[in-house]
Scaffold this motif. Structure first.
Motif, short mmCIF file in Angstrom:
data_model
loop_
_atom_site.label_atom_id
_atom_site.label_comp_id
_atom_site.label_asym_id
_atom_site.label_seq_id
_atom_site.Cartn_x
_atom_site.Cartn_y
_atom_site.Cartn_z
N VAL A 60 33.37 -49.32 1.47
CA VAL A 60 34.03 -49.50 2.71
C VAL A 60 34.13 -48.25 3.26
O VAL A 60 34.80 -47.22 2.56
CB VAL A 60 35.55 -50.12 2.63
N GLY A 61 33.53 -47.77 4.34
CA GLY A 61 33.70 -46.81 4.88
C GLY A 61 34.61 -46.52 6.02
O GLY A 61 34.59 -47.40 6.99
N CYS A 62 35.25 -45.26 5.98
CA CYS A 62 36.19 -44.80 6.90
C CYS A 62 36.16 -43.92 7.72
O CYS A 62 35.56 -42.79 7.01
CB CYS A 62 37.78 -45.05 6.42
N GLU A 63 36.16 -43.68 9.08
CA GLU A 63 35.85 -42.62 9.84
C GLU A 63 36.99 -41.28 9.64
O GLU A 63 36.69 -40.36 10.00
CB GLU A 63 35.68 -42.80 11.31
N SER A 64 38.16 -41.68 9.12
CA SER A 64 39.16 -40.38 8.81
C SER A 64 40.10 -40.84 7.81
O SER A 64 40.17 -42.15 7.27
CB SER A 64 39.97 -40.55 10.12
N GLY A 65 40.93 -39.94 7.57
CA GLY A 65 41.81 -40.15 6.47
C GLY A 65 42.91 -41.08 6.61
O GLY A 65 43.24 -41.89 5.85
N PRO A 66 43.41 -41.18 7.95
CA PRO A 66 44.32 -42.39 8.28
C PRO A 66 43.79 -43.57 8.26
O PRO A 66 44.36 -44.61 7.81
CB PRO A 66 44.69 -41.67 9.68
N ALA A 67 42.44 -43.50 8.78
CA ALA A 67 41.64 -44.84 8.50
C ALA A 67 41.61 -45.39 7.11
O ALA A 67 41.64 -46.67 6.88
CB ALA A 67 40.43 -44.81 9.28
N LEU A 68 41.35 -44.63 6.26
CA LEU A 68 41.11 -44.81 4.71
C LEU A 68 42.54 -45.48 4.33
O LEU A 68 42.53 -46.49 3.61
CB LEU A 68 40.77 -43.75 3.93
N LEU A 69 43.40 -44.86 4.72
CA LEU A 69 45.05 -45.05 4.28
C LEU A 69 45.27 -46.37 4.85
O LEU A 69 45.80 -47.36 3.99
CB LEU A 69 45.74 -44.16 4.47
N SER A 70 44.96 -46.80 6.10
CA SER A 70 45.15 -48.05 6.62
C SER A 70 44.53 -49.10 5.89
O SER A 70 44.96 -50.37 5.79
CB SER A 70 44.78 -48.17 8.10
N GLU A 71 43.11 -48.83 5.52
CA GLU A 71 42.43 -49.70 4.93
C GLU A 71 42.93 -50.20 3.56
O GLU A 71 42.71 -51.12 3.09
CB GLU A 71 40.88 -49.17 4.48
N CYS A 72 43.51 -49.10 2.83
CA CYS A 72 44.05 -49.31 1.47
C CYS A 72 45.27 -50.09 1.31
O CYS A 72 45.55 -50.52 0.25
CB CYS A 72 43.87 -47.88 0.58
N VAL A 73 46.17 -49.93 2.37
CA VAL A 73 47.33 -50.42 2.25
C VAL A 73 47.57 -51.80 2.81
O VAL A 73 46.86 -52.59 3.50
CB VAL A 73 48.42 -49.66 3.49
#
Length: 95
Positions: free
Chosen positions: A82-95
């Motif tokens: 899963v590719g995310c465009e930013s750190g906050p998007a990554l955190l949202s994806e993981c939570v």
């Protein structure tokens, strides 16, 4: 390199001669090092064994995210990336 492999003499570029060696277990594999100076002479990676279920990665460049995701799946490191465009998007994806 296997657990039963004996350390042997190898040429060390740092010492400039054939030297005795020793094996060091490191994250992801093992290294053969020069006994007198500690210089790494050879490395061996340990295979992961199982394919990871999912990797989540973040990068602002779509091209890099796509290439890395394709490579990780192609090399059987993970089943899904899963590719995310930013750190906050990554955190949202993981939570």
């Amino acid at each position: 390199m296997t657990g039963g492999e004996q350390a042997r003499s190898l040429y060390c570029m740092s010492c400039g001669e054939e030297v005795p060696t020793y094996v060091v277990e490191v994250t992801g594999g093992a290294e053969i090092r020069c006994a007198p100076c500690g210089f790494t002479l050879e490395t061996a990676r340990t295979p992961l064994g199982a394919v990871l279920e999912c990797i989540v990665l973040a990068d602002d460049e779509l091209l890099f995210r796509t290439l890395l995701a394709d490579l990780l799946v192609e090399q059987k490191v993970a089943r899904e990336v899963v590719g995310c465009e930013s750190g906050p998007a990554l955190l949202s994806e993981c939570v």
